[in-house]
Design an enzyme around this catalytic site. Sequence first.
Site, PDB file in Angstrom:
ATOM      1  CG  ASP A 198      17.256 -19.730 -24.841  1.00 43.24           C
ATOM      2  OD1 ASP A 198      18.366 -20.175 -24.390  1.00 43.24           O
ATOM      3  OD2 ASP A 198      16.543 -18.976 -24.223  1.00 43.24           O
TER       4      ASP A 198
HETATM    5  N1  URA Z   1      18.719 -14.748 -23.387  1.00 41.01           N
HETATM    6  C1  URA Z   1      17.938 -15.676 -23.477  1.00 41.01           C
HETATM    7  O1  URA Z   1      17.243 -15.810 -22.565  1.00 41.01           O
HETATM    8  N2  URA Z   1      17.988 -16.559 -24.458  1.00 41.01           N
HETATM    9  C2  URA Z   1      18.831 -16.453 -25.469  1.00 41.01           C
HETATM   10  O2  URA Z   1      18.450 -17.305 -26.475  1.00 41.01           O
HETATM   11  C3  URA Z   1      19.630 -15.560 -25.615  1.00 41.01           C
HETATM   12  C4  URA Z   1      19.619 -14.600 -24.583  1.00 41.01           C
END
Ligand code: URA
Length: 258
Positions: A103
């Site tokens: 993310d």
């Molecule tokens: N899980 C998440 O919630 N975000 C990420 O970036 C990776 C795994």
Amino acid sequence: MERLQKLIAQAGLASRRQAEEWILQGRVSVNGRTVTELGAKADPERDYVKVDGRLIRPPGQKVYILLNKPRQVVSTADDPEGRVKVTDLVRAGRRIFPVGRLDYNTEGLILLTNDGEFSRIVASAGGPLEKVYHAKVRGTPAPEAIARLRRGIRIPGGVRLAPCRIVPLKAGSSSWYEVTLTEGRNRQVRDMFGLMGHPVLKLRRVRIGFLTDRGLAPGQHRRLTPGEVERILAAGGRRRGGRAEGGNLNRSGGSDNL
Ligand code: URA
């Protein structure tokens, strides 16, 4: 065969227009011969294209990079909103793409490559490379909530998550957990804790299989060693051959029973 200006632009060295100027200025050669026609083409897998005498992409060469992504960087190769991308942080001399996603606000390890097979092995759910996260969440979830997450909850859309390891690291008004996943769904860790009423405040991926963030501060990257690439490719081959998953690509960290 591709036009030279396209190859130079794909290598991330310049825009096509800039590359055209370089060609007209006699700064570009193919297999040792200077080329000044804009229509000239080369085969990226066979020809040696140089700008100012420097090879832009050794033919056929695969690239494998481990990046510690900072927060507020997108992990796609394109972003319509014009935000900083993981590919902006790495000079690979050729077009590469991130393996899977983190993310925008998640920090931590992400691999970049131009090798589709390698990417498939790293990203495959239930594959040989587990992904380990450190998550800071609001409050302290009840032991029963953590037990449910370990067993694998059903997320909106009806999908049941695979069982995972969760190790408490620190408790308080906010708490830290180490979460080890063998699948990589979008926003998985955030959804897991969010559904238990404990939103994730910070998230960092600290390990991909045997690759750790040791020595890599956020924003830094390194090339994988040939040995590291071999181990990962060999693990993919073993899976296709039907042998046991996981193998020795994951350090256990002593927490398998939690
Ligand atoms: N899980 C998440 O919630 N975000 C990420 O970036 C990776 C795994």
